[in-house]
Design a protein around this motif. Structure first.
Motif, mmCIF file in Angstrom:
data_model
loop_
_atom_site.group_PDB
_atom_site.id
_atom_site.type_symbol
_atom_site.label_atom_id
_atom_site.label_comp_id
_atom_site.label_asym_id
_atom_site.label_seq_id
_atom_site.Cartn_x
_atom_site.Cartn_y
_atom_site.Cartn_z
ATOM 1 N N TYR A 3 13.847 8.832 0.166
ATOM 2 C CA TYR A 3 14.637 7.673 0.612
ATOM 3 C C TYR A 3 14.112 6.392 -0.033
ATOM 4 C CZ TYR A 3 15.545 11.003 4.368
ATOM 5 O OH TYR A 3 15.874 12.136 5.070
ATOM 6 N N ARG A 4 15.010 5.391 -0.066
ATOM 7 C CA ARG A 4 14.584 4.042 -0.422
ATOM 8 C C ARG A 4 14.927 3.112 0.735
ATOM 9 N NH1 ARG A 4 15.213 2.485 -6.196
ATOM 10 N NH2 ARG A 4 17.249 3.441 -5.888
ATOM 11 N N ARG A 5 13.975 2.231 1.061
ATOM 12 C CA ARG A 5 14.191 1.249 2.130
ATOM 13 C C ARG A 5 15.210 0.222 1.643
ATOM 14 N NH1 ARG A 5 14.937 -1.938 5.926
ATOM 15 N NH2 ARG A 5 13.296 -2.690 7.340
ATOM 16 N N LEU A 20 7.729 0.100 5.610
ATOM 17 C CA LEU A 20 8.094 -0.100 4.196
ATOM 18 C C LEU A 20 8.638 -1.508 3.959
ATOM 19 C CD1 LEU A 20 9.950 3.227 3.290
ATOM 20 C CD2 LEU A 20 7.822 2.407 2.253
ATOM 21 N N GLY A 21 8.314 -2.057 2.804
ATOM 22 C CA GLY A 21 8.988 -3.263 2.345
ATOM 23 C C GLY A 21 10.328 -2.903 1.721
ATOM 24 N N ALA A 22 11.169 -3.916 1.471
ATOM 25 C CA ALA A 22 12.480 -3.687 0.836
ATOM 26 C C ALA A 22 12.272 -3.005 -0.509
ATOM 27 C CB ALA A 22 13.199 -5.010 0.643
ATOM 28 N N THR A 35 4.042 -4.431 7.261
ATOM 29 C CA THR A 35 3.024 -4.599 6.213
ATOM 30 C C THR A 35 3.609 -4.439 4.814
ATOM 31 O OG1 THR A 35 2.402 -2.251 6.297
ATOM 32 C CG2 THR A 35 1.187 -3.757 7.739
ATOM 33 N N GLU A 36 4.905 -4.126 4.720
ATOM 34 C CA GLU A 36 5.594 -3.997 3.433
ATOM 35 C C GLU A 36 4.916 -2.993 2.505
ATOM 36 O OE1 GLU A 36 6.954 -7.765 1.855
ATOM 37 O OE2 GLU A 36 8.322 -7.741 3.572
ATOM 38 N N ALA A 37 4.717 -1.798 3.043
ATOM 39 C CA ALA A 37 4.170 -0.712 2.223
ATOM 40 C C ALA A 37 5.136 -0.405 1.086
ATOM 41 C CB ALA A 37 3.951 0.534 3.088
ATOM 42 N N ALA A 38 4.575 0.061 -0.038
ATOM 43 C CA ALA A 38 5.383 0.383 -1.219
ATOM 44 C C ALA A 38 5.907 1.815 -1.160
ATOM 45 C CB ALA A 38 4.546 0.186 -2.481
ATOM 46 N N ALA A 54 0.826 -1.211 0.000
ATOM 47 C CA ALA A 54 0.000 0.000 0.000
ATOM 48 C C ALA A 54 0.862 1.264 0.000
ATOM 49 C CB ALA A 54 -0.901 0.005 1.236
ATOM 50 N N ILE A 55 0.218 2.362 -0.262
ATOM 51 C CA ILE A 55 0.791 3.689 -0.015
ATOM 52 C C ILE A 55 0.241 4.171 1.326
ATOM 53 C CG2 ILE A 55 0.787 6.103 -0.778
ATOM 54 C CD1 ILE A 55 0.562 5.046 -3.665
#
Lengths: 161, 161
Positions: A157-159, A123-125, A91-94, A32-33
């Motif tokens: 940023y990026r996870r 965030l997910g990877a 929850t591995e949000a996008a 999700a966002i």
């Protein structure tokens, strides 16, 4: 620079960074966002225009959005964000967008004790974070901003995997 | 166009029209500036930067400005604007800025039953009105907008003599 001018630049930076993500940074295929700080709902409206079909979950202390930008009830989480957003850890949000700076350094300093961790955990990877406050966290790799955005006006940023 | 994009254009139009007044439309030598709808105080801050030395009286239902943009107590008028601003009729204000649209047509229609008259009555001859809602009033002559501002995004008038 007046606060009006500074505000216009901040909102323009916010739009430009979101559009830059849309155009150049593929999000993880699922997830999700999270819109942290729904406010009037203008950015929620921009996100759903730019990422059609993606679930957007919006957080705020209390509902204050324009009726045309109200998320469906199941995607609206009201209450203290420091508490409610924690429940999205894992929850591995996008994509997470957070614009909850207040313009008061002492209040923002308190926000920054919990916000980076909550964003990193939700965030997910490979997921992306866009924020009006800097998110200093080992799991969040700063990415270059689009050329239109002044350093320190908005953050991207990026996870890390 | 998303509501975020529309908002950025509206705030940019507001700034551009105020700056256009500052640069090209001499205000009457005396008379206050009235800021109708203080809100966060960003536009109040812009007005005091652009018109130094001019008294600026700010109106709002309740105080919600950032501490750095709080007018002095004697220049802050709280309460229902339809009532409080009426008391400035005949004060020969030099400039009125009003940005109190809500994004709801029915609410704005009610505002437009009283706002144009209050602005016309508060301004002195040759005074300027800058507004986010159209001010349809016989005493207010529409003026051309700066080239950067789309028609119907912001409005500019001069009080007829």
């Amino acid at each position: 620079m007046s606060r009006l001018e500074s505000f216009i630049r901040r909102m323009s930076a916010q739009r430009d960074v979101i559009d830059h993500v849309r155009e150049t940074l593929p999000l993880p295929a699922t997830g999700a966002i999270l819109e942290i700080g729904l406010g009037n709902g203008r950015t929620f409206d921009h996100l759903r225009e730019k990422f059609p079909g993606r679930r957007i979950v919006a957080f705020d202390r209390a509902f204050g959005a324009h009726a045309s930008s109200a998320p469906p009830a199941e995607d609206l989480v009201l209450g203290e964000i420091a508490e409610t957003a924690k429940t999205f850890a894992g929850t591995e949000a996008a994509l997470v967008h957070a614009d909850i700076g207040t313009g008061y350094e002492d209040k923002d300093a308190i926000t920054l004790t919990w916000l980076p961790g909550i964003v990193a955990q939700a965030l997910g990877a490979g997921g992306i974070a866009v924020s009006g406050l800097p998110l200093d966290h080992a799991a969040l790799e700063p990415l270059p901003l689009p050329a239109s955005v002044d350093r320190d006006r908005y953050f991207l940023y990026r996870r890390r995997p």
